[in-house]
Write an enzyme that holds these catalytic residues in place. Structure first.
Site, PDB file in Angstrom:
ATOM      1  N   SER A  97     -32.181 -26.161 -10.780  1.00 15.55           N
ATOM      2  CA  SER A  97     -33.098 -25.541 -10.444  1.00 15.55           C
ATOM      3  C   SER A  97     -34.714 -26.548 -10.832  1.00 15.55           C
ATOM      4  CB  SER A  97     -33.502 -24.356 -10.860  1.00 15.55           C
ATOM      5  OG  SER A  97     -32.393 -23.402 -10.669  1.00 15.55           O
ATOM      6  N   LYS A 171     -34.142 -20.945  -3.596  1.00 16.97           N
ATOM      7  CA  LYS A 171     -33.927 -20.728  -5.379  1.00 16.97           C
ATOM      8  C   LYS A 171     -35.041 -19.938  -5.846  1.00 16.97           C
ATOM      9  CE  LYS A 171     -31.437 -20.321  -9.105  1.00 16.97           C
ATOM     10  NZ  LYS A 171     -31.107 -21.295  -9.695  1.00 16.97           N
ATOM     11  N   LYS A 239     -38.975 -20.425 -16.764  1.00 14.56           N
ATOM     12  CA  LYS A 239     -39.209 -21.788 -16.370  1.00 14.56           C
ATOM     13  C   LYS A 239     -39.255 -21.627 -14.711  1.00 14.56           C
ATOM     14  CE  LYS A 239     -35.754 -24.497 -15.458  1.00 14.56           C
ATOM     15  NZ  LYS A 239     -35.608 -24.892 -13.870  1.00 14.56           N
TER      16      LYS A 239
END
Length: 293
Positions: A97, A171, A239
């Site tokens: 990611s 995502k 994050k």
């Protein structure tokens, strides 16, 4: 058809993914910064590599499953990076990611090296990685996706969502929904308990209704049992929410719910719970309400 695949990053997610590729008959050569994690994969049939560069030698596809964009860039394109060993026409498939701009920059860099590129992040956590049921969101050309779709199927359900960068965009959408749902499930279970209901029974009563979800079922159970061994560490959840908000800002979007949830996970990480599973966000809500952990 068997594919020769290089794989960088054999942590919580990467190791079971390698096992599934091997079980499907693919040949896999691996490298990981912590070499002690590789012994069991060697026993399963993986070929161990000494340097990142070695992982790309002789493979048709190179998978990168690392923690963040800078780490991917370093191990793919840095000195002795894995792309140095790739032949022209090979694929680089980044399943980490990372920010959307990073994925697009990587795609451009790969094009300059004569390599195909997919950004193909995943969702499903450690359980999905073990079971080969990951949701795989792929960005890149239709030809690059078609070339990888077969072996990606050993890892889960790949879907081509658009050009390079769009896998990461999908995502981010996933992570916003996951983070918000985790926080809401935690709040709901706390409300049920404080109001005098059995939160486990409330969770059971909601099964099959509109509030039901894998998060309520799987992570709700974690919240009730206090089992926060990391499948998806909270620090990576934070994050991703930060990355999503940065992308939204670039697009001129205000996402007020995401901002609140991002702050909650940030406070969780700052409190020292960043290495716990993201279901541990219930601990931060308990801190907020001065409740015993």
């Amino acid at each position: 058809m068997s594919t020769r695949i290089g794989f960088i990053g054999t942590g919580i997610m990467g190791a079971p993914m390698v096992r599934n590729l091997l079980a499907a008959g693919h040949k896999v050569q691996v490298w990981n910064r912590s070499a002690e994690r590789l012994g069991a994969l060697a026993e399963a049939g993986a070929v161990l590599c000494q340097q990142p560069r070695d992982v790309g030698v002789g493979v048709q596809a190179l998978v990168c499953m690392l923690s963040d964009g800078p780490t991917c860039d370093q191990l793919l394109f840095g000195e002795q990076g894995a792309t140095a060993g790739l032949a022209a026409g090979a694929q680089v498939v980044v399943m980490s990611s990372i920010p959307v701009p990073t994925a697009r920059a990587q795609a451009a860099r790969c094009q300059g090296l004569g390599l195909e590129y997919l950004d193909a992040p995943v969702s499903g956590g450690e359980r999905g990685a073990r079971e080969g049921s990951l949701a795989i969101m792929a960005g890149g050309s239709e030809a690059a996706f078609a070339a990888a779709e077969g072996w990606l199927g050993a890892l889960g359900r790949p879907v081509h969502v658009g050009p390079a960068g769009c896998g990461q965009l999908a995502k981010l959408v996933n992570q916003l929904i996951v983070a918000s749902t985790l926080a809401t499930v935690a709040e709901g279970l706390l409300l049920a308990e404080r109001g005098g209901a059995d939160p486990a029974k409330v969770r059971q009563a909601l099964a099959g209704g509109f509030a039901d979800s894998p998060i309520l079922r799987q992570h709700g159970e974690r919240m009730l049992s206090g089992d926060f061994r990391p499948g998806g560490p909270a620090k990576w959840q934070h994050k991703d929410t930060r990355t999503a908000l940065a992308e939204a800002a670039e697009l001129g979007l205000a996402l007020p719910v995401a901002e609140v949830v991002d702050r909650l996970f940030g406070e969780m990480v700052a409190a020292g719970d960043g290495d716990l599973d993201h279901a541990g966000v219930i601990r931060q809500l308990k801190r907020f309400n001065a409740l015993a952990l």
